[in-house]
Enzyme design. Structure first.
Site, PDB file in Angstrom:
ATOM      1  N   ARG A  71     -17.091   0.736  -5.745  1.00  0.00           N
ATOM      2  CA  ARG A  71     -15.806   0.437  -4.888  1.00  0.00           C
ATOM      3  C   ARG A  71     -16.114  -1.050  -4.131  1.00  0.00           C
ATOM      4  NH1 ARG A  71     -12.168   4.839  -2.131  1.00  0.00           N
ATOM      5  NH2 ARG A  71     -11.081   3.403  -1.916  1.00  0.00           N
ATOM      6  N   ASN A 103      -5.497   0.390   3.667  1.00  0.00           N
ATOM      7  CA  ASN A 103      -6.608   0.159   3.278  1.00  0.00           C
ATOM      8  C   ASN A 103      -7.791  -0.159   3.793  1.00  0.00           C
ATOM      9  OD1 ASN A 103      -4.990  -0.474   1.280  1.00  0.00           O
ATOM     10  ND2 ASN A 103      -4.380  -2.670   1.097  1.00  0.00           N
ATOM     11  N   HIS A 120      -7.276   3.609   7.992  1.00  0.00           N
ATOM     12  CA  HIS A 120      -7.945   4.902   7.621  1.00  0.00           C
ATOM     13  C   HIS A 120      -9.772   4.004   7.395  1.00  0.00           C
ATOM     14  CE1 HIS A 120      -4.183   6.268   4.979  1.00  0.00           C
ATOM     15  NE2 HIS A 120      -4.479   7.212   6.311  1.00  0.00           N
ATOM     16  N   GLY A 188       3.292  -2.349  -0.349  1.00  0.00           N
ATOM     17  CA  GLY A 188       2.529  -1.560  -1.551  1.00  0.00           C
ATOM     18  C   GLY A 188       1.666  -0.691  -1.280  1.00  0.00           C
ATOM     19  N   SER A 190       2.781   3.291  -2.108  1.00  0.00           N
ATOM     20  CA  SER A 190       3.866   4.274  -2.499  1.00  0.00           C
ATOM     21  C   SER A 190       4.807   5.524  -1.018  1.00  0.00           C
ATOM     22  CB  SER A 190       2.873   5.351  -3.354  1.00  0.00           C
ATOM     23  OG  SER A 190       1.689   6.195  -2.720  1.00  0.00           O
ATOM     24  N   ASN A 214       7.344  -4.178  -3.087  1.00  0.00           N
ATOM     25  CA  ASN A 214       6.957  -2.941  -3.991  1.00  0.00           C
ATOM     26  C   ASN A 214       7.446  -3.438  -5.048  1.00  0.00           C
ATOM     27  OD1 ASN A 214       5.501  -0.954  -5.213  1.00  0.00           O
ATOM     28  ND2 ASN A 214       5.556   0.125  -3.796  1.00  0.00           N
ATOM     29  N   PRO A 215       6.838  -3.215  -6.459  1.00  0.00           N
ATOM     30  CA  PRO A 215       7.041  -3.336  -7.745  1.00  0.00           C
ATOM     31  C   PRO A 215       8.214  -2.184  -8.196  1.00  0.00           C
ATOM     32  CG  PRO A 215       4.930  -4.025  -8.142  1.00  0.00           C
ATOM     33  CD  PRO A 215       5.092  -3.680  -6.248  1.00  0.00           C
ATOM     34  N   ALA A 232       3.556  -7.990  -3.614  1.00  0.00           N
ATOM     35  CA  ALA A 232       3.429  -8.826  -2.983  1.00  0.00           C
ATOM     36  C   ALA A 232       2.930 -10.286  -2.583  1.00  0.00           C
ATOM     37  CB  ALA A 232       2.453  -7.988  -1.488  1.00  0.00           C
TER      38      ALA A 232
HETATM   39  C1  BV8 Z   1      -4.539  14.778   7.926  1.00  0.00           C
HETATM   40  C2  BV8 Z   1      -9.194   6.290   3.016  1.00  0.00           C
HETATM   41  C3  BV8 Z   1      -4.782  16.339   9.235  1.00  0.00           C
HETATM   42  C4  BV8 Z   1      -9.938   7.044   1.466  1.00  0.00           C
HETATM   43  C5  BV8 Z   1      -6.998   7.515   1.944  1.00  0.00           C
HETATM   44  C6  BV8 Z   1       1.168  18.070   1.195  1.00  0.00           C
HETATM   45  C7  BV8 Z   1       2.273  17.484   2.130  1.00  0.00           C
HETATM   46  C8  BV8 Z   1       2.233  16.340   2.833  1.00  0.00           C
HETATM   47  C9  BV8 Z   1       0.836  16.512   3.609  1.00  0.00           C
HETATM   48  C10 BV8 Z   1       0.264  17.091   3.053  1.00  0.00           C
HETATM   49  C11 BV8 Z   1      -0.059  17.521   1.941  1.00  0.00           C
HETATM   50  N1  BV8 Z   1      -1.530  18.150   1.573  1.00  0.00           N
HETATM   51  C12 BV8 Z   1      -2.318  17.682   2.355  1.00  0.00           C
HETATM   52  C13 BV8 Z   1      -1.851  16.624   3.662  1.00  0.00           C
HETATM   53  C14 BV8 Z   1      -2.017  15.521   3.933  1.00  0.00           C
HETATM   54  C15 BV8 Z   1      -2.556  14.715   3.190  1.00  0.00           C
HETATM   55  C16 BV8 Z   1      -1.856  13.774   2.893  1.00  0.00           C
HETATM   56  O1  BV8 Z   1      -1.389  13.280   2.356  1.00  0.00           O
HETATM   57  N2  BV8 Z   1      -1.945  13.665   1.023  1.00  0.00           N
HETATM   58  C17 BV8 Z   1      -1.193  13.447  -0.450  1.00  0.00           C
HETATM   59  C18 BV8 Z   1      -2.124  13.234  -1.656  1.00  0.00           C
HETATM   60  C19 BV8 Z   1      -0.403  14.153   0.069  1.00  0.00           C
HETATM   61  N3  BV8 Z   1      -3.386  13.699   4.497  1.00  0.00           N
HETATM   62  C20 BV8 Z   1      -4.384  13.510   5.343  1.00  0.00           C
HETATM   63  O2  BV8 Z   1      -5.534  14.746   4.674  1.00  0.00           O
HETATM   64  C21 BV8 Z   1      -4.638  12.490   6.227  1.00  0.00           C
HETATM   65  N4  BV8 Z   1      -5.731  13.059   7.381  1.00  0.00           N
HETATM   66  O3  BV8 Z   1      -3.776  14.960   7.756  1.00  0.00           O
HETATM   67  O4  BV8 Z   1      -5.450  14.995   8.314  1.00  0.00           O
HETATM   68  C22 BV8 Z   1      -5.682  16.718   9.949  1.00  0.00           C
HETATM   69  C23 BV8 Z   1      -4.933  16.093  11.431  1.00  0.00           C
HETATM   70  C24 BV8 Z   1      -5.604  17.074  12.844  1.00  0.00           C
HETATM   71  C25 BV8 Z   1      -6.683  17.001  12.507  1.00  0.00           C
HETATM   72  C26 BV8 Z   1      -7.643  17.297  11.945  1.00  0.00           C
HETATM   73  C27 BV8 Z   1      -6.716  17.246  10.365  1.00  0.00           C
HETATM   74  C28 BV8 Z   1      -5.767  11.697   5.591  1.00  0.00           C
HETATM   75  C29 BV8 Z   1      -5.382  10.914   4.685  1.00  0.00           C
HETATM   76  C30 BV8 Z   1      -6.188   9.587   4.669  1.00  0.00           C
HETATM   77  C31 BV8 Z   1      -6.851  10.173   3.099  1.00  0.00           C
HETATM   78  N5  BV8 Z   1      -7.910   8.384   3.024  1.00  0.00           N
HETATM   79  N6  BV8 Z   1      -7.881   6.461   1.903  1.00  0.00           N
HETATM   80  C32 BV8 Z   1     -10.556   5.962   0.760  1.00  0.00           C
HETATM   81  O5  BV8 Z   1     -10.071   5.439   0.349  1.00  0.00           O
HETATM   82  O6  BV8 Z   1     -11.898   6.065   0.008  1.00  0.00           O
HETATM   83  S1  BV8 Z   1      -5.999   7.598   1.357  1.00  0.00           S
HETATM   84  C33 BV8 Z   1      -5.681   6.243  -0.187  1.00  0.00           C
HETATM   85  O7  BV8 Z   1      -4.374   7.662  -0.894  1.00  0.00           O
HETATM   86  C34 BV8 Z   1      -5.121   5.054   0.561  1.00  0.00           C
HETATM   87  O8  BV8 Z   1      -5.527   5.081   1.883  1.00  0.00           O
HETATM   88  C35 BV8 Z   1      -3.635   5.408   0.557  1.00  0.00           C
HETATM   89  O9  BV8 Z   1      -3.016   5.686   2.036  1.00  0.00           O
HETATM   90  C36 BV8 Z   1      -3.234   6.414  -0.280  1.00  0.00           C
HETATM   91  C37 BV8 Z   1      -2.802   5.558  -1.231  1.00  0.00           C
HETATM   92  O10 BV8 Z   1      -3.389   5.086  -2.311  1.00  0.00           O
HETATM   93  P1  BV8 Z   1      -3.119   4.057  -3.897  1.00  0.00           P
HETATM   94  O11 BV8 Z   1      -1.560   4.894  -4.366  1.00  0.00           O
HETATM   95  O12 BV8 Z   1      -3.485   4.543  -4.553  1.00  0.00           O
HETATM   96  O13 BV8 Z   1      -2.158   3.127  -3.023  1.00  0.00           O
HETATM   97  P2  BV8 Z   1      -0.592   3.638  -2.581  1.00  0.00           P
HETATM   98  O14 BV8 Z   1      -0.162   4.271  -1.961  1.00  0.00           O
HETATM   99  O15 BV8 Z   1      -0.467   2.680  -1.823  1.00  0.00           O
HETATM  100  O16 BV8 Z   1       0.223   2.759  -3.861  1.00  0.00           O
HETATM  101  C38 BV8 Z   1      -0.250   1.418  -4.507  1.00  0.00           C
HETATM  102  C39 BV8 Z   1       1.391   0.971  -4.599  1.00  0.00           C
HETATM  103  O17 BV8 Z   1       1.589   0.154  -4.358  1.00  0.00           O
HETATM  104  C40 BV8 Z   1       2.218   1.165  -5.606  1.00  0.00           C
HETATM  105  O18 BV8 Z   1       3.462   1.835  -5.556  1.00  0.00           O
HETATM  106  C41 BV8 Z   1       3.036   0.674  -5.994  1.00  0.00           C
HETATM  107  O19 BV8 Z   1       3.537   0.628  -7.395  1.00  0.00           O
HETATM  108  C42 BV8 Z   1       2.498  -0.942  -5.260  1.00  0.00           C
HETATM  109  N7  BV8 Z   1       1.971  -1.981  -5.629  1.00  0.00           N
HETATM  110  C43 BV8 Z   1       1.158  -2.311  -6.725  1.00  0.00           C
HETATM  111  N8  BV8 Z   1       0.860  -3.725  -7.415  1.00  0.00           N
HETATM  112  C44 BV8 Z   1       1.490  -4.379  -6.047  1.00  0.00           C
HETATM  113  C45 BV8 Z   1       2.115  -3.398  -4.846  1.00  0.00           C
HETATM  114  N9  BV8 Z   1       2.816  -2.981  -4.295  1.00  0.00           N
HETATM  115  C46 BV8 Z   1       3.097  -4.362  -4.188  1.00  0.00           C
HETATM  116  N10 BV8 Z   1       2.634  -5.515  -4.610  1.00  0.00           N
HETATM  117  C47 BV8 Z   1       1.720  -5.573  -5.890  1.00  0.00           C
HETATM  118  N11 BV8 Z   1       0.864  -6.642  -6.678  1.00  0.00           N
END
Ligand code: BV8
Length: 243
Positions: A71, A103, A120, A188, A190, A214-215, A232
């Site tokens: 990456r 990001n 993040h 951008g 989800s 967002n598309p 975007a």
């Molecule tokens: C925490 C860094 C607790 C690493 C990332 C169940 C329910 C709810 C929550 C949870 C659950 N189980 C667990 C959780 C918590 C969990 C979570 O939310 N899980 C999700 C999967 C359900 N969260 C965590 O674990 C967080 N920490 O809760 O800790 C805690 C508290 C105190 C003390 C100790 C612990 C930490 C989360 C951070 C994880 N790290 N990134 C790395 O990059 O390697 S997350 C990573 O994925 C991104 O940073 C981003 O946040 C996330 C989403 O990524 P993508 O899907 O790729 O991107 P995105 O969502 O942005 O989607 C792309 C979008 O762009 C789409 O909508 C698409 O349509 C659109 N798009 C496409 N092209 C374009 C566009 N838009 C505009 N223009 C375009 N051209």
């Protein structure tokens, strides 16, 4: 829910404080795969939670580093796109704009945005797994895993993994902006990952207006006053032109 650039431009023109949250989508037009797209090809057999977690790193640091190094390679080759640049320019056209990004690619900073809140972390920085500080790597080590130049412990990418807390300063600054803003721009993302996705909910509870760029539709779309259903890199320059 209105659509179109004129409605978005009108809201931006009259906003007191804009809080922006960006996700991987704003970097898609720079050729950086979104988080889930990054798990295609060689990595398609893994889920994010299987690579971007402390457990995965402790179990197999080599595999996790191989994913992050691949990456980093695509990020080093990438350039900010018109979306990043329009967002940087927008900050100079409004009274106050706080940029929070999920990001880890540093492209907002390379496009000229200042005071970027890296919710993040940043993939290009190395963090010592013992000292928990950003460090320089030592030279090549026996097991060819990157190690800390001062204590010799393994280093890891300076990003927030699933199950890890958001850095305290980033959390505090982002929460303050979501609580204070009168306009929230979700670009951008989800809106699936928490607590980042909760920022828009905080702003809405405080009576802020939401614009989504967002598309694709997301869970936030129905709560948005204006939706710009497109990339975007097209919509943000369009908003700037319409101001
Ligand atoms: C925490 C860094 C607790 C690493 C990332 C169940 C329910 C709810 C929550 C949870 C659950 N189980 C667990 C959780 C918590 C969990 C979570 O939310 N899980 C999700 C999967 C359900 N969260 C965590 O674990 C967080 N920490 O809760 O800790 C805690 C508290 C105190 C003390 C100790 C612990 C930490 C989360 C951070 C994880 N790290 N990134 C790395 O990059 O390697 S997350 C990573 O994925 C991104 O940073 C981003 O946040 C996330 C989403 O990524 P993508 O899907 O790729 O991107 P995105 O969502 O942005 O989607 C792309 C979008 O762009 C789409 O909508 C698409 O349509 C659109 N798009 C496409 N092209 C374009 C566009 N838009 C505009 N223009 C375009 N051209």
């Amino acid at each position: 829910m209105a659509t179109g650039l004129p409605s978005a431009a009108q809201l931006i023109r009259t906003a007191r404080h804009i809080c922006v949250l960006t996700g991987a989508g704003i970097s898609a037009e720079s050729g950086i795969p979104t988080f889930r797209d990054a798990l295609t090809g060689l990595w398609e057999r893994f889920r994010p939670e299987e690579l971007a977690t402390p457990e995965a790193f402790n179990r197999n640091p080599r595999r996790v580093w191989d994913w992050y190094e691949s990456r980093r390679e695509s990020i080093r080759r990438a350039e900010p796109n018109p979306g990043h640049r329009a967002l940087a320019a927008l900050a100079g056209r409004v009274p106050r704009l706080t940029l929070v990004t999920q990001n880890v690619d540093g492209l907002h900073q390379r496009a000229g945005s200042e005071g970027v809140i890296e919710y993040h972390g940043n993939i290009l920085r190395d963090r010592c797994t013992v000292e928990q500080t950003v460090v320089q790597r030592a030279g090549a080590s026996g097991d060819d895993l990157p190690r800390c130049s001062s204590c010799g412990a393994l280093v890891r990418p300076d990003v927030v993994w699933f199950g890890e807390a958001i850095p305290a300063a980033a959390m505090r600054l982002a929460d303050a902006a979501a609580l204070d803003c009168d306009l929230f721009l979700s670009i951008g993302t989800s809106s699936l990952v928490y607590p980042a996705a909760g920022l828009a909910e905080t702003a809405l509870r405080r009576g802020a207006t939401v614009i989504e760029i967002n598309p694709q539709p997301t869970d936030l779309s129905d709560a948005a006053a204006v939706v710009l259903r497109g990339p975007a890199g097209v919509m943000l320059p369009g908003v700037l032109d319409a101001l």
